[in-house]
Design an enzyme around this catalytic site. Structure first.
Site, mmCIF file in Angstrom:
data_model
loop_
_atom_site.group_PDB
_atom_site.id
_atom_site.type_symbol
_atom_site.label_atom_id
_atom_site.label_comp_id
_atom_site.label_asym_id
_atom_site.label_seq_id
_atom_site.Cartn_x
_atom_site.Cartn_y
_atom_site.Cartn_z
ATOM 1 N N GLN A 35 0.826 -1.194 0.000
ATOM 2 C CA GLN A 35 0.000 0.000 0.000
ATOM 3 C C GLN A 35 0.867 1.252 0.000
ATOM 4 O O GLN A 35 0.649 2.176 -0.775
ATOM 5 C CB GLN A 35 -0.904 -0.008 1.246
ATOM 6 N N GLU A 55 -10.458 1.654 2.727
ATOM 7 C CA GLU A 55 -10.585 1.249 1.331
ATOM 8 C C GLU A 55 -10.363 -0.266 1.217
ATOM 9 O O GLU A 55 -11.184 -0.974 0.671
ATOM 10 C CB GLU A 55 -9.543 2.014 0.493
ATOM 11 N N HIS A 56 -9.237 -0.728 1.737
ATOM 12 C CA HIS A 56 -8.937 -2.158 1.760
ATOM 13 C C HIS A 56 -8.838 -2.620 3.206
ATOM 14 O O HIS A 56 -8.110 -2.020 3.992
ATOM 15 C CB HIS A 56 -7.574 -2.461 1.123
ATOM 16 N N ASP A 112 -5.944 -6.346 -6.256
ATOM 17 C CA ASP A 112 -5.608 -5.217 -7.122
ATOM 18 C C ASP A 112 -5.569 -5.620 -8.589
ATOM 19 O O ASP A 112 -5.802 -4.796 -9.471
ATOM 20 C CB ASP A 112 -4.228 -4.652 -6.743
ATOM 21 N N HIS A 126 -52.039 19.679 -9.697
ATOM 22 C CA HIS A 126 -51.779 18.270 -9.410
ATOM 23 C C HIS A 126 -53.097 17.576 -9.046
ATOM 24 O O HIS A 126 -53.408 16.490 -9.540
ATOM 25 C CB HIS A 126 -50.811 18.120 -8.240
ATOM 26 N N HIS A 179 2.479 3.028 -3.132
ATOM 27 C CA HIS A 179 1.716 3.821 -4.111
ATOM 28 C C HIS A 179 2.141 5.273 -4.116
ATOM 29 O O HIS A 179 2.429 5.849 -5.148
ATOM 30 C CB HIS A 179 0.210 3.729 -3.838
#
Lengths: 436, 436
Positions: free
Chosen positions: A262, A330-331, A364, A423, A265
């Site tokens: 991770q 996220e993960h 991934d 209406h 990145h």
């Protein structure tokens, strides 16, 4: 020197420390905003001419027409054919698995008929045309092409248009190969805010799309924000994150490498480990120290771990799940022996990886689920990119003559209550008692 | 004086005229933006104190504490009990039908097991807490409370917090009654950007929500745009629209009134009729002229029809469907004899009403489908508000020991291709050949 923060939920200021660690504010740069506003306006009014001119200026391409900036699909196929066989097979196998998984996300239209013959339902249809942004240069990931394009094609989108800048005319063969594998319908060598504008407004050579997806730099993100409403957009992603819950049974080297995967990145990526076993946390820290220098991206990893990473000592695995729900990562890797059972306590996470063999890296690339996932606690309210992001629903309402008698009275009662007399009258016209 | 535009698809400049008619740019007022930025910042840093102070300033409430601004659920129940019996029954019947319809939108979690024991799936969970904005004053519609709150409760949201301003302390009993019927969990008498800020950031007395839905004025819309990302928001709605396709078999008075029912919402609302029968268009125009003055909201209707309405002569019903797909209207009435068949040609519309008895007004209140629908051509890429807007998905990935052998090789091949060595190593650690 600290490698990585060490926290404990037993600390009195734990929550404050956690909040500080998680804090991330996406900066909106005023200069970027202004530049993007100008670019959008130019493309909106001048079309192709503006796109071409910005591409010459920013990407230093020599093309003199938009036609020269179109990359023929045959070039994509050639790029695929020219890959080393193992790489080509890996790409194709990954695509096949992603496609298979996403097929499960298709939902059918439905309807039901009431006793009086009234039919109600919902029709699900694909979007007509979708734009896929793929960054140029270093951050160009073929896996990202697969993850964005395949759900669109599975959803039934007729035309997926990929835009990707080619700085100095340089094409990324892996990205083109991935476009061929994913079934992208058209590829344009344009990028930046001008590419987003072309997709959002349409130009002489590029038809307006219904939605724009895919990652990009600050200019691309700002442009997407601006055109949102005119076209759909996907989430503007924050830095990538992993949260690992471990019980101490997974080899410490594996977990350290998962944290690295991770952290590599970018410097803002976040890698956090929760474990009730202090000795195990020590072992992971030692493994980080031991393995770090051998990593080609060790500088990025070191910065990410030092600033945003943490090894957190928790009371027990239950508490780890509570923290995971707060972080809504996220993960989430649940690297424990009872992973499936523990996962039932998880309410908020983009993707949940269960068991020691489910490393995030597999997800991934090729497990099947999408790698475009909600970041920065947004998993509280949003979902992985999926087929549902390329479809939309229309309500179906076919009221029978008899149904209109019942519904008309309810509607007119409520419409008068809201002061909306037209209406009410519209509903009353359908009543037999009023017709005559 | 023109009552309403008359166009024909046979005109050489038809598309240009149509584009002009549809054009709508939501203005973003700089003064509003700046005021909202200040309010958000004040609530973020000062919490309840700021919310209370803005409520005193803008709503002229006399409350001296947030506790005084909470409306007890028992007050909502009392408001319901005090309604005239027909109104109460209409509200309850509408709620029941809306609930029944939305139950059909629930989608189950799913998973599948591969031959090697790898399990993949997607888990669907409700959001924890949702904020529902309900405007005060004239635009306060009880039907809107039902349409926003019921899907959230059907989705399984534990806490729906309604905020609604009470200018000068005045409560709207119909809105409170609707909150009781819909099962809203908490009601606060606050509004404006300060209410949006309280829901988005959380204060001492109001917990942070995961998503904010519901209509509001320009301040509310600007505040929602700003907090998007920190919390989810629903679409920022443009003016309401109806497009009617008629074959001439529906009484002209009915169609005229259906156009009115849209136009009466506000001057910017848009009502358009498509028909291949010129005499029928004339009859509808005559009916408009005849019925208009009797409508209590005739001024709004007249302005809306004159500026944004149109009666369009089309070649045939096929062409009408093509135009409908281009416009992607919020509401589409297909008032023809073969409505169900024609509806199959419609790809883009928020809600499709089929047949002469399916007037839009029935859908607005009680048919069952949601009346919160995509406007301004956004039905090309978005959907009616629904249960799916209050749920989110998490990918599930449980790779078996054997599965990791296959997937690990693919992942490491692709990871090396992208220059992400830690990803590759993380996958390789799970390979038996590497473990030893």
């Amino acid at each position: 020197m600290t490698l990585i923060h060490r926290l404990s939920t037993a600390d009195s200021d734990f929550q404050a420390k956690l909040n500080t660690l998680l804090a991330f504010e996406s900066s909106q740069d005023k200069a970027i905003e202004e530049a993007v506003t100008d670019i959008l306006q130019a493309v909106k009014t001048k079309g192709d001419q503006a796109v071409l001119s910005y591409s010459q200026q920013f990407d230093h391409v020599t093309a003199q027409s938009m036609a020269e900036l179109e990359i023929p699909l045959s070039d994509c196929q050639k790029a695929l054919d020219n890959l080393p066989v193992t790489q080509r097979q890996a790409l194709e196998k990954a695509a096949e698995r992603v496609r298979l998984y996403h097929e499960h996300q298709k939902t059918p239209s439905w309807h039901y008929t009431e006793e009086d013959g009234t039919v109600l339902g919902q029709k699900i249809t694909p979007m007509d045309r979708v734009g896929l942004y793929v960054p140029g240069g270093k951050a160009a990931y073929p896996s990202s092409v697969l993850m964005n394009a395949i759900p669109a094609k599975v959803a039934g989108v007729s035309e997926v248009v990929m835009v990707t800048p080619t700085p100095n005319g340089q094409r990324n063969p892996l990205v083109l190969a991935a476009a061929a594998v994913a079934g992208v319908d058209r590829v344009m060598a344009i990028g930046g805010a001008q590419a987003v504008a072309a997709l959002a407004y349409g130009t002489e050579t590029i038809a307006q799309v219904d939605k724009i997806v895919g990652p990009g730099n600050a200019f691309v993100a700002a442009a997407k924000r601006r055109v949102f409403g005119l076209v759909g957009i996907d989430m503007i992603a924050g830095p990538s994150e992993i949260l690992i819950i471990a019980d101490g049974h997974t080899p410490a080297d594996w977990i350290a490498m998962d944290l690295f995967s991770q952290a590599e990145h970018d410097e803002l990526a976040q890698a956090i480990l929760l474990c009730p076993d202090l000795a195990y946390l020590d072992a992971v820290e030692a493994s980080i120290a031991r393995q770090l220098s051998a990593m080609p991206r060790h500088e990025i990893i070191a910065t990410s771990l030092k600033n945003r990473g943490a090894l957190i000592h928790v009371r027990d695995l239950e508490q780890a799940c509570e923290i995971a729900n707060f972080i809504a990562p996220e993960h989430l890797e649940i690297s424990t022996q009872n992973a499936a059972e523990l996962s039932e306590k998880i309410r908020h996470a983009g993707a949940i990886f269960m068991g020691a063999y489910s490393s995030e890296a597999l997800g991934d690339y090729c497990a099947g689920p999408n790698h475009v996932l909600p970041t920065s606690r947004t998993a509280r309210f949003s979902s992985p990119l999926g087929v549902y992001d390329f479809q939309k629903r229309s309500s179906l309402i076919q009221v029978s003559h008899q149904g209109a008698q019942t519904l008309g009275k309810i509607a007119s009662e409520l419409a008068y209550g809201e002061g909306l007399q037209a209406h009410a009258r519209s509903a009353e016209y359908r009543l037999d008692s009023m017709e005559k």
